[in-house]
Scaffold this active site. Structure first.
Site, PDB file in Angstrom:
ATOM      1  N   ARG A  55      46.186  45.227  52.437  1.00 59.94           N
ATOM      2  CA  ARG A  55      44.972  44.601  52.954  1.00 59.94           C
ATOM      3  C   ARG A  55      45.222  44.219  54.405  1.00 59.94           C
ATOM      4  NH1 ARG A  55      42.906  46.661  49.310  1.00 59.94           N
ATOM      5  NH2 ARG A  55      41.671  45.769  47.629  1.00 59.94           N
TER       6      ARG A  55
ATOM      7  N   GLU B 204      36.751  45.334  58.062  1.00 60.03           N
ATOM      8  CA  GLU B 204      36.556  46.777  57.918  1.00 60.03           C
ATOM      9  C   GLU B 204      35.064  47.065  57.979  1.00 60.03           C
ATOM     10  OE1 GLU B 204      38.467  47.734  54.220  1.00 60.03           O
ATOM     11  OE2 GLU B 204      40.442  47.524  55.066  1.00 60.03           O
TER      12      GLU B 204
ATOM     13  N   HIS C 198      40.052  52.779  55.071  1.00 60.53           N
ATOM     14  CA  HIS C 198      40.297  52.287  53.708  1.00 60.53           C
ATOM     15  C   HIS C 198      39.885  53.349  52.676  1.00 60.53           C
ATOM     16  CE1 HIS C 198      40.616  48.474  51.021  1.00 60.53           C
ATOM     17  NE2 HIS C 198      41.079  49.547  50.407  1.00 60.53           N
TER      18      HIS C 198
HETATM   19  O1  LIG Z   1      42.798  49.526  44.731  1.00 55.20           O
HETATM   20  C1  LIG Z   1      42.460  48.866  45.717  1.00 55.20           C
HETATM   21  O2  LIG Z   1      42.513  47.644  45.751  1.00 55.20           O
HETATM   22  C2  LIG Z   1      41.971  49.539  46.894  1.00 55.20           C
HETATM   23  O3  LIG Z   1      42.036  49.025  47.963  1.00 55.20           O
HETATM   24  C3  LIG Z   1      41.349  50.825  46.703  1.00 55.20           C
HETATM   25  O4  LIG Z   1      40.985  51.410  47.879  1.00 55.20           O
END
Ligand SMILES: O=C(O)C(=O)CO
Length: 326
Positions: free
Chosen positions: A242, A271, A290
Site C-alpha cells: 500500500r 491513487e 495498482h
Molecule cells: O489484494 C489486494 O489487497 C490488492 O491490493 C489487490 O490489488
C-alpha cells in the site's frame, strides 16, 4: 428462480473494466445494481441490498452508505487488503466483512517480479528508445543493474512474499526477509530465505527491497528517511503493498539525491497521484496503477471468491474468508 435471488450493490462495472463473463459470475447468485444507479434512488433500492461487492477502495463502505442498507449482511471485498474498511464499525452493525486471500498471491507476486525486472533492466525506457524514429544508437542511460545473483530483501513474508521468494530463487537471488513472525525452518529452507530480525540489516544488504506488508498503524510510514538512508545507493525499492507504507516525501528526496537508485511502485498514496506529483516525473521511478491482481484469471477467481463469501453470509452460513476482529 431469478426472483429469489438477493440483491448486491457493486462497484461500477465499466470503471472496473469488467468483462461480461465476470459480472455473469455474480449474476448467477445475485441481482446486481451499480453504485451509480443505486445513488439515483437510495431510498428505493436500499432496503433490498444484502451484499456489497467491492474492489479495493471503491465504493468505500462508509457510514452514510451503510445507513441506507438496513438488510445488509456482508461487505465482500475483492482483494486481500482491507485497510480501507472500518471493520469494527461494519461488524458492529451485524454485517460481516470478507476478503479474498490466497487467490491474489500469484498475480501480485508476478507483478512484483515484473516491476523488479523492468526497473533493473529499464524495459520501459528501452521501449521508448526502440520506437523513437530519432534513435541512432543505444544510450548509456539504458544500462541496467544485474538481477541474477543479486540480494532481494522481502519485507513481509506472507502468502505473496513467499511466492516472490519462490520466483526469485529462479534468478539465483540471495533472499533475506523480515517479518513479524519468523517462518518455519522448512519454509525458509525451501526457498533459501534468511531471516533478518532487524529490518535495518535487510535494508543495508539488499539490492532490491520489496514491500509486501499489510497496511496497519504499525506499517504506516514503515519506510521513511532513516530507512531509505540505510539502503545502498544502487538499491531499488519495489512496493506492491500500500502506498502509505512508504513516506512518499522521503522517497522523492531519496530518489532525487541518489540515496537509492530507483523505485518501482504498483501502489501510491493517493491513487492515482495528482498529475503534478514529483513521483510522476522522476526518471528513476516506474509506476503502475495498482494492477497487481489485474489478470483475467485472477480477477475471475477473486470474483468467484467474493461471491462465495457473499452467498454464505446471505444464507447465514460460515463465511469462508471472514475478516474477524483481532
Ligand atoms: O489484494 C489486494 O489487497 C490488492 O491490493 C489487490 O490489488
Amino acid at each position: 428462480m431469478a426472483e429469489d435471488k438477493p440483491w448486491a450493490l457493486i462497484s461500477e462495472v465499466s470503471e472496473q473494466g469488467f468483462i461480461e463473463e465476470i459480472t455473469d459470475i455474480i449474476k448467477q447468485h445475485f441481482h446486481i445494481i451499480c453504485l451509480r444507479d443505486f445513488l439515483q434512488n437510495p431510498q428505493q433500492h436500499g432496503p433490498k441490498i444484502q451484499a456489497i461487492l467491492m474492489w479495493n477502495t471503491y465504493p468505500a463502505a462508509e457510514p452514510s452508505l451503510l445507513s441506507s442498507l438496513p438488510s445488509l449482511k456482508v461487505v465482500a471485498n475483492g482483494g486481500v487488503g482491507i485497510d480501507h474498511l472500518d471493520v469494527p464499525y461494519i461488524t458492529s452493525l451485524g454485517v460481516k466483512v470478507a476478503n479474498t486471500p490466497g487467490v491474489v498471491s500469484d498475480a501480485t507476486a508476478d507483478m512484483a517480479m515484473g516491476l523488479l525486472l523492468a526497473s533493473a533492466r529499464k524495459i520501459v525506457e528501452g521501449h521508448q528508445i526502440a520506437v523513437d524514429p530519432k534513435t541512432t544508437s543505444i544510450p548509456q542511460s539504458l544500462m541496467g543493474v544485474e538481477v541474477t545473483g543479486s540480494t532481494l530483501g522481502i519485507i513481509g513474508l506472507g502468502h505473496i512474499g513467499y511466492k516472490i521468494a519462490q520466483r526469485s530463487k529462479g534468478f539465483d537471488m540471495k533472499i533475506l526477509y523480515h517479518n513479524r513472525h519468523r517462518r518455519s525452518v522448512e519454509d525458509e529452507q525451501s526457498v533459501g530465505a534468511s531471516y533478518c530480525e532487524n529490518m535495518d540489516d535487510l535494508l543495508r544488504e539488499s539490492d532490491f527491497v520489496v514491500l509486501v506488508v499489510n497496511l496497519s498503524p504499525e506499517t504506516k510510514g514503515l519506510i521513511s528517511h532513516r530507512e531509505l538512508s540505510l539502503m545502498k545507493p544502487t538499491a531499488t525499492l519495489i512496493n506492491v503493498s500500500r502506498g502509505l507504507v512508504v513516506d512518499q516525501d522521503a522517497l522523492v528526496k531519496a530518489l532525487r539525491s541518489g540515496e537509492i537508485r530507483a523505485a518501482a511502485l504498483d501502489v501510491t498514496h493517493p491513487e492515482p497521484l495528482p498529475r503534478d506529483h514529483p513521483l510522476l516525473s522522476l526518471p528513476n521511478v516506474l509506476i503502475t496503477p495498482h494492477v497487481g491482481t489485474y489478470t483475467y484469471a485472477t480477477t475471475r477467481r477473486m470474483v468467484q471468491c467474493m461471491v462465495d463469501n457473499a452467498v454464505a453470509a446471505v444464507n447465514g452460513l460460515p463465511v469462508p474468508n471472514e475478516v474477524k476482529l483481532k
